[in-house]
Design an enzyme around this catalytic site. Structure first.
Site, short mmCIF file in Angstrom:
data_model
loop_
_atom_site.label_atom_id
_atom_site.label_comp_id
_atom_site.label_asym_id
_atom_site.label_seq_id
_atom_site.Cartn_x
_atom_site.Cartn_y
_atom_site.Cartn_z
N GLU A 196 -44.36 -13.47 5.83
CA GLU A 196 -44.26 -13.93 4.44
C GLU A 196 -44.89 -15.32 4.33
O GLU A 196 -44.29 -16.32 4.76
CB GLU A 196 -42.78 -13.97 4.03
CG GLU A 196 -42.60 -14.37 2.57
CD GLU A 196 -41.14 -14.39 2.14
OE1 GLU A 196 -40.35 -13.53 2.59
OE2 GLU A 196 -40.79 -15.28 1.35
N ASP B 41 -36.23 -12.07 -4.54
CA ASP B 41 -35.95 -13.33 -3.84
C ASP B 41 -35.88 -14.39 -4.94
O ASP B 41 -36.78 -15.21 -5.09
CB ASP B 41 -37.04 -13.63 -2.81
CG ASP B 41 -36.67 -14.81 -1.93
OD1 ASP B 41 -35.62 -15.42 -2.21
OD2 ASP B 41 -37.42 -15.12 -0.99
N HIS C 202 -30.75 -12.46 5.60
CA HIS C 202 -30.93 -13.24 6.84
C HIS C 202 -29.62 -13.07 7.62
O HIS C 202 -28.55 -12.93 7.02
CB HIS C 202 -31.06 -14.73 6.59
CG HIS C 202 -32.18 -15.17 5.69
ND1 HIS C 202 -32.09 -15.13 4.33
CD2 HIS C 202 -33.38 -15.71 5.99
CE1 HIS C 202 -33.22 -15.61 3.81
NE2 HIS C 202 -34.01 -15.97 4.80
N ASP D 173 -41.82 -10.20 -2.48
CA ASP D 173 -40.66 -10.96 -2.94
C ASP D 173 -40.91 -11.29 -4.40
O ASP D 173 -41.74 -12.15 -4.75
CB ASP D 173 -40.44 -12.22 -2.10
CG ASP D 173 -39.51 -11.94 -0.91
OD1 ASP D 173 -39.16 -10.76 -0.70
OD2 ASP D 173 -39.15 -12.89 -0.20
N GLU E 152 -44.78 -13.30 -1.77
CA GLU E 152 -43.85 -13.84 -2.77
C GLU E 152 -44.62 -14.55 -3.86
O GLU E 152 -45.49 -15.40 -3.60
CB GLU E 152 -42.86 -14.79 -2.09
CG GLU E 152 -41.90 -15.43 -3.08
CD GLU E 152 -40.68 -16.04 -2.43
OE1 GLU E 152 -40.21 -15.53 -1.40
OE2 GLU E 152 -40.20 -17.05 -2.97
N ASP F 152 -26.74 -15.10 6.34
CA ASP F 152 -26.21 -14.77 5.01
C ASP F 152 -24.98 -13.89 5.12
O ASP F 152 -24.08 -13.96 4.29
CB ASP F 152 -27.22 -13.99 4.15
CG ASP F 152 -28.56 -14.67 4.03
OD1 ASP F 152 -28.59 -15.91 4.10
OD2 ASP F 152 -29.57 -13.95 3.87
N ASP G 15 -40.57 -24.55 -4.98
CA ASP G 15 -40.23 -23.13 -4.98
C ASP G 15 -38.97 -22.93 -5.82
O ASP G 15 -37.86 -23.10 -5.32
CB ASP G 15 -39.97 -22.75 -3.50
CG ASP G 15 -39.97 -21.27 -3.26
OD1 ASP G 15 -40.35 -20.52 -4.18
OD2 ASP G 15 -39.58 -20.86 -2.16
C1 XUL Z 1 -38.13 -19.02 1.35
C2 XUL Z 1 -38.12 -17.54 1.28
C3 XUL Z 1 -37.22 -16.86 2.22
C4 XUL Z 1 -37.79 -15.60 2.79
C5 XUL Z 1 -36.94 -14.99 3.86
O1 XUL Z 1 -38.98 -19.62 0.47
O2 XUL Z 1 -38.81 -16.97 0.48
O3 XUL Z 1 -36.02 -16.61 1.56
O4 XUL Z 1 -38.01 -14.65 1.81
O5 XUL Z 1 -36.65 -15.87 4.88
CO CO Z 2 -39.10 -14.94 0.06
#
Ligand code: XUL
Ligand code: CO
Length: 444
Positions: A230, A337, A99, A294, A266, A102, A305
């Site tokens: 996502e 991730d 990001h 992810d 993800e 980051d 999460d």
């Molecule tokens: C949050 C998440 C984020 C995205 C990117 O749950 O997964 O880190 O992958 O913004």
């Molecule tokens: Co993610």
């Protein structure tokens, strides 16, 4: 002097190795299904968890021990870049993701933030010249700063909407500059807490408009990376707009965006949505929308999460099954991730965690490949649906049936016969493959 000098480049040593700093299953050169493992798996490190995350949670302050943490501001940002490229090389990982916030600290103004970003991006670009590691995707963090309290591209506040546009504009410029293969939109705070204060239609319409603006700008600057959404059902908002793949697809179709987006799926977001990881992958795959992954896992006992490193071989196998059936990840990858647990606060844990995740997906790849080669599930599934390859079933599939035809067929039927779905047997077969594939390359 590097940050990980005490650790050599991680090598593949085979399943019997007891060396904690060695791969047991991930052998980047080994070919599985006509491609090397490195090409099939396309691993990526998530900058935020591995270099920026400090281990803080709602009950405690940051506790991660990182050799770069005595620094601050831009010095800290630069040290993280040095540490990142060192770790990429030690793990021989082909991709990374970040990001905007980051990699560089936010300044007092948007202009200062952008200058900070430019400085770090040019440093990253220099490192990338001599590194094998490329940028899988970048994204804009539009959830951390208090200005995004009511969302970004779905905020009630048009000034915030504009600010979000400026951030994604910059993000797309960085993506082009660094050759990002994809650009990700994760909802952040795009969602709502209560309908009592929410204009749901306006928020969704504005989100649709925002994505169109992003597409227009990418076209304007000649950025050709794949756009990815996502999905996540909740957290931080109670109801996130990109809930899961199915609702994401409906959104993209409604706003005429489907041709330009795929999904970044993800694992832990899938389970939060009440789906399995493989469900989300399958749903995207059969619709030609599986873009990237992810790679993490949640905890069945916890409802949030947890972003754990993936170690569940059953899950990595079924995920790799979908990915292989997709013809691979194409320009996507398997992005970790994932974060080390708060108790795993030493820098070496970052290596253990990635080695565990990479080995787990390597096992999944091998087992899934063998399952496909042997046609185990395919044969069973084709047989299960064989009634649609002849007679009335064939007429349905070919679009030649209507309710008159169905009724005529039904009236002529005697006792209808069904067959077992054999779920328990299929699971036992997968267990057999999991246990045997590494031992002798397949089942006799
Ligand atoms: C949050 C998440 C984020 C995205 C990117 O749950 O997964 O880190 O992958 O913004
Ligand atoms: Co993610």
């Amino acid at each position: 002097m590097g940050y990980f000098d005490h650790i050599n480049t991680i090598q593949y040593e085979g399943a019997q190795s007891l060396n904690p700093f060695a791969f047991k299953h991930y052998n980047p050169e080994e070919k599985i299904g006509g491609k090397t493992m490195e090409e099939q798996l396309r691993f990526s490190i998530a900058y935020w968890h591995t270099f920026t995350g400090d281990g803080s949670d709602p009950f405690g302050a940051g506790n991660m021990q990182r050799p770069w943490d005595h620094l601050q501001g831009m010095d800290l940002a630069k040290a993280r870049v040095e540490a990142a490229f060192e770790l990429f090389e030690k793990l021989n990982v082909p991709y990374f993701c970040f990001h905007d916030v980051d990699i560089a600290p936010e300044g007092h103004s948007l202009a200062e933030t952008n200058r900070n970003l430019d400085e770090i991006v040019s440093m990253i670009k220099d490192y990338m010249k001599s590194s094998n590691t490329k940028l899988l995707w970048n994204t804009a963090n539009m959830f951390k700063h208090p200005r995004f309290v009511h969302g970004a591209a779905s905020s009630n506040n048009a000034d915030v909407y504009a600010y979000a546009g400026a951030k994604v504009k910059k993000g797309l410029e960085l993506a082009k500059e660094l050759g990002a293969e994809n650009y990700v939109f994760w909802g952040g705070r795009e969602g709502y807490e209560t309908l009592l204060n929410t204009d749901l239609k306006l928020e969704l319409d504005n989100l649709g408009r925002f994505y169109h603006m992003a597409l227009d700008y990418a076209k304007e600057i000649g950025y050709n990376g794949q756009f990815l959404i996502e999905p996540k059902p909740q957290e931080p908002t109670k109801h996130q707009y990109d809930f899961d793949v199915a609702s994401g697809m409906a959104f993209l179709q409604k706003y005429d965006l489907s041709d330009h987006f795929k999904f970044n799926i993800e694992a832990n977001h899938a389970t939060l949505a009440g789906h399995t990881f493989e469900h989300e992958l399958r749903y995207a795959r059969i619709n030609g929308m599986l873009g990237s992954v992810d790679a993490n896992q949640g905890d069945t006992l916890l409802g949030w999460d947890t972003d754990e490193f993936p170690t569940d071989l059953y899950s990595t196998t079924l995920a790799m099954y979908e990915i292989l059936k997709n013809g691979g990840l194409h320009q996507g990858g398997l992005n970790f991730d994932a974060k080390v647990r708060r108790g795993s606060f030493e820098a070496d844990d970052l290596l253990h965690a990635h080695i565990a995740g990479m080995d787990s997906f390597a096992v999944g790849l091998k087992v899934a490949h063998q399952l496909i080669e042997d046609g185990v599930l395919d044969d069973f599934v084709s047989e299960r649906y064989s009634s649609f390859t002849q007679g009335i079933g064939q007429q349905v599939v070919e679009g030649k049936a209507d309710f008159h035809v169905l009724e005529k067929h039904a009236l002529e039927l005697g006792t209808i016969e069904n067959h077992s779905g054999r779920q328990e047997w299929l699971k036992a077969v997968i267990n057999q493959y999991l246990l045997n594939v590494n031992a002798d390359g397949g089942l006799k």
